[in-house]
Each structure stands twice: as structure tokens, then as C-alpha cells.
Design a protein around this motif. Structure first.
Motif, PDB file in Angstrom:
ATOM      1  N   LEU A 192     -14.121  34.419 -50.910  1.00 23.19           N
ATOM      2  CA  LEU A 192     -13.011  35.096 -50.240  1.00 23.19           C
ATOM      3  C   LEU A 192     -11.991  34.145 -49.645  1.00 23.19           C
ATOM      4  O   LEU A 192     -10.897  34.598 -49.264  1.00 23.19           O
ATOM      5  N   ARG A 193     -12.285  32.872 -49.524  1.00 20.31           N
ATOM      6  CA  ARG A 193     -11.426  31.957 -48.766  1.00 20.31           C
ATOM      7  C   ARG A 193     -10.013  31.905 -49.356  1.00 20.31           C
ATOM      8  O   ARG A 193      -9.834  31.642 -50.556  1.00 20.31           O
ATOM      9  N   GLY A 194      -9.019  32.168 -48.478  1.00 15.62           N
ATOM     10  CA  GLY A 194      -7.618  32.060 -48.864  1.00 15.62           C
ATOM     11  C   GLY A 194      -7.140  33.172 -49.778  1.00 15.62           C
ATOM     12  O   GLY A 194      -6.077  33.017 -50.406  1.00 15.62           O
ATOM     13  N   ARG A 195      -7.846  34.299 -49.866  1.00 15.16           N
ATOM     14  CA  ARG A 195      -7.453  35.361 -50.788  1.00 15.16           C
ATOM     15  C   ARG A 195      -7.364  36.689 -50.023  1.00 15.16           C
ATOM     16  O   ARG A 195      -8.078  36.896 -49.034  1.00 15.16           O
ATOM     17  N   ALA A 196      -6.494  37.564 -50.468  1.00 20.85           N
ATOM     18  CA  ALA A 196      -6.341  38.887 -49.871  1.00 20.85           C
ATOM     19  C   ALA A 196      -7.202  39.885 -50.631  1.00 20.85           C
ATOM     20  O   ALA A 196      -7.327  39.815 -51.861  1.00 20.85           O
ATOM     21  N   VAL A 197      -7.799  40.795 -49.892  1.00 27.51           N
ATOM     22  CA  VAL A 197      -8.705  41.794 -50.451  1.00 27.51           C
ATOM     23  C   VAL A 197      -8.025  43.154 -50.371  1.00 27.51           C
ATOM     24  O   VAL A 197      -7.379  43.481 -49.369  1.00 27.51           O
ATOM     25  N   VAL A 198      -8.180  43.946 -51.411  1.00 22.89           N
ATOM     26  CA  VAL A 198      -7.660  45.314 -51.452  1.00 22.89           C
ATOM     27  C   VAL A 198      -8.850  46.258 -51.475  1.00 22.89           C
ATOM     28  O   VAL A 198      -9.675  46.192 -52.389  1.00 22.89           O
ATOM     29  N   CYS A 199      -8.946  47.140 -50.450  1.00 26.13           N
ATOM     30  CA  CYS A 199     -10.051  48.100 -50.345  1.00 26.13           C
ATOM     31  C   CYS A 199      -9.479  49.515 -50.249  1.00 26.13           C
ATOM     32  O   CYS A 199      -8.387  49.722 -49.709  1.00 26.13           O
ATOM     33  N   THR A 200     -10.235  50.472 -50.761  1.00 29.42           N
ATOM     34  CA  THR A 200      -9.803  51.872 -50.723  1.00 29.42           C
ATOM     35  C   THR A 200     -10.152  52.483 -49.363  1.00 29.42           C
ATOM     36  O   THR A 200     -11.034  53.333 -49.237  1.00 29.42           O
ATOM     37  N   VAL A 201      -9.445  52.035 -48.346  1.00 26.92           N
ATOM     38  CA  VAL A 201      -9.609  52.547 -46.986  1.00 26.92           C
ATOM     39  C   VAL A 201      -8.277  53.118 -46.537  1.00 26.92           C
ATOM     40  O   VAL A 201      -7.224  52.769 -47.082  1.00 26.92           O
ATOM     41  N   PRO A 202      -8.253  54.033 -45.537  1.00 30.63           N
ATOM     42  CA  PRO A 202      -6.986  54.606 -45.064  1.00 30.63           C
ATOM     43  C   PRO A 202      -6.065  53.520 -44.527  1.00 30.63           C
ATOM     44  O   PRO A 202      -6.498  52.440 -44.127  1.00 30.63           O
ATOM     45  N   PRO A 203      -4.767  53.802 -44.529  1.00 35.01           N
ATOM     46  CA  PRO A 203      -3.814  52.791 -44.027  1.00 35.01           C
ATOM     47  C   PRO A 203      -4.067  52.401 -42.586  1.00 35.01           C
ATOM     48  O   PRO A 203      -3.802  51.259 -42.198  1.00 35.01           O
TER      49      PRO A 203
END
Length: 282
Positions: A176-187
Motif C-alpha cells: 500500500l505504500r505511496g498508493r491511493a486505495v478505492v473502496c466501495t464505501v459511502p462518500p
């Protein structure tokens, strides 16, 4: 001297009596005179013993009785209409509840609507608290489809135990270091732990964890086949402890940097000449 006085006193007695009688008659004829008959008319009767034994109370005023409130107006009521119905003598029977009058009573609260092009919430600077747990931007997300490996978990292979939980967390943090994660969670996030699918770009994070053996596939989840393959190949927590023989526990101290001369000129045979610069090996 005493005898004349005595005679005079005797003569005055009849005169005084006559004056008293005349005065009494005058008072009796007056309208304001009060006689004994007016005070107690039955005094003579009681004295003779022919009247009642109890004192007369006819002269006393009769107390007035309090007035009673008027009785309210009443009317007849039909008992067949107003009275409660008679209960049956037998046992009561439970019946099914009636159906709701409208389907709106059965409606559930509407779910929050997402934009049409919404594909997830981007979480910057994610931190892995365990292999499969992500904390970022106020969210606490558990990657869905896997069984998270706790950081205090230990694994045993060939009779040797090793801290596989810490090793799995270290590998996930490096991923995960230095990277953005996209998750299916509410805004808008909260502090409660939520399970959601997460990805980095087009790479599924749950798939990566299971394929490399840093998490177990949940039963009935989408990563069961990948989990069986990682177990067969003994990857990650299904393998033996990593070989750390070639890694030193304490890094070696760096070599000291060469010191520059105090001056760019030095005295040689009584004359100032430019100093010779040190070689790179020094």
C-alpha cells in the motif's frame, strides 16, 4: 331630738310607697315598657306546674336550612347500545392480525442514492493495521471476501512457529505504500468497521492478499480457488518462516567522509603552493 326624727321617718315610708306605685303605673302604660309576660310568657304556667318540663323555644329563631343543589337532568340510556358486549363463557380464541391498510406501512427506509458514475471512494495515505484492514480518511475498512490475519497470529510449519501475522501486515503495508486505495464505501465515512471491496487501479486487493498467502479466503467468497492454490504452493502464512540469514539485524555504520584540508595553500620549502586534493579512495 331623736323622737321627732323617728316620727318623721315613719311618716315618709307611706309617701315613698305611694310614689313607687304611681311610677309603676306610668311605666306600664308606656310603649317602651317591657313586662315579664313579654320576656317569658309561660312563666306563670311553669310556676303553677301545668306547663311542659322543657323550656319553651318558640321565641328562638329557627335556623335556615342550606339550599340543596338542583338535581341534574337525566335521561334514559339504551343498555343494548351503550353497555359493553357480553363476553362468551368459553375460552378466548387467538386470531391472526389484520392486513395493513396500506403497503406504505411495510416500506423500508430508502437507501442512499449514489451518483450514476460513482465507482467508489478514493482513500489517500492508507495505513494497514493488519493484513486486510485499512484505515484512511476516517474510515476503517475490512477487505471483503477474506478472513483477516491478525497481527498477533502465529503459524507453525515443520514444527517451528513464527509470527506470520506481523509478517503479513508488513507485506501488506509495503503493497500500500505511496498508493491511493478505492473502496466501495459511502462518500461520508464513520468510525464503524465496514466490509467493502477495495482496489488499487484495476488490481483487486483481496485477490492479491489471497494469491500471495497473506490472507485466507472466506468460505463461499470469490477467492476460494486462489486460496487453495496459495495453500498448495505454500505461500505466505501457509509456508515456512522467511529466511533472514542474509539480513543483518543492525545495519553497518557508514564510512567516515574524507576531511577537507584546512587551506587550499600549503607551505613547501618556504614557498606557498596549492595543496594536493585527496584521492577519492581516501
Amino acid at each position: 331630738m331623736r323622737f321627732p326624727h323617728l316620727v318623721l321617718a315613719v311618716l315618709m315610708v307611706p309617701v315613698m310607697a305611694a310614689l313607687v306605685v304611681v311610677g309603676g303605673r306610668t311605666l306600664k302604660g308606656s310603649e317602651s315598657a317591657v313586662t315579664v309576660d313579654q320576656i317569658d310568657p309561660g312563666a306563670d304556667t311553669i310556676a303553677q306546674g301545668t306547663g311542659p318540663e322543657e323550656p319553651a323555644t318558640s321565641a328562638l329563631p329557627t335556623p335556615s336550612q342550606p339550599s340543596k343543589p338542583p338535581s341534574p337532568h337525566s335521561r334514559a340510556i339504551d343498555p343494548a347500545v351503550v353497555a359493553p358486549p357480553e363476553l362468551p363463557s368459553g375460552e378466548l380464541e387467538r386470531i391472526e392480525p389484520r392486513e395493513p391498510l396500506s403497503k406504505l406501512a411495510l416500506a423500508t427506509p430508502p437507501k442512499p442514492k449514489m451518483p450514476g458514475d460513482w465507482s467508489g471512494t478514493k482513500l489517500f495515505q492508507p495505513v494497514a493495521s493488519a493484513a486486510g484492514l485499512i484505515e484512511a480518511k476516517g474510515y476503517s475498512v475490512a477487505v471483503s471476501g477474506i478472513d483477516v490475519v491478525g497481527q498477533d497470529e502465529t503459524c507453525t510449519m515443520d514444527g517451528k512457529s513464527w509470527p506470520c501475522g506481523i509478517r503479513a501486515r508488513t507485506a501488506f503495508r509495503a503493497f500500500l505504500r505511496g498508493r491511493a486505495v478505492v473502496c466501495t464505501v459511502p462518500p461520508e465515512g464513520g468510525r464503524d468497521l465496514v466490509a467493502a471491496e477495495c482496489r488499487i487501479g484495476k488490481q483487486d486487493i483481496g485477490q492479491w492478499l489471497v494469491e500471495n498467502g497473506w490472507a485466507r479466503a472466506a468460505k463461499g467468497g470469490p477467492y476460494v480457488d486462489a486460496g487453495e492454490k496459495a495453500r498448495t504452493e505454500k505461500k505466505g502464512i501457509f509456508g515456512s518462516a522467511p529466511n533472514l540469514a542474509g539480513i543483518s539485524a543492525v545495519p553497518a555504520a557508514p564510512a567516515p567522509a574524507p576531511q577537507a584540508p584546512g587551506s587550499i595553500l600549503e607551505e613547501v620549502d618556504g614557498a606557498l603552493k596549492p595543496a594536493v586534493p585527496p584521492t577519492p579512495s581516501e
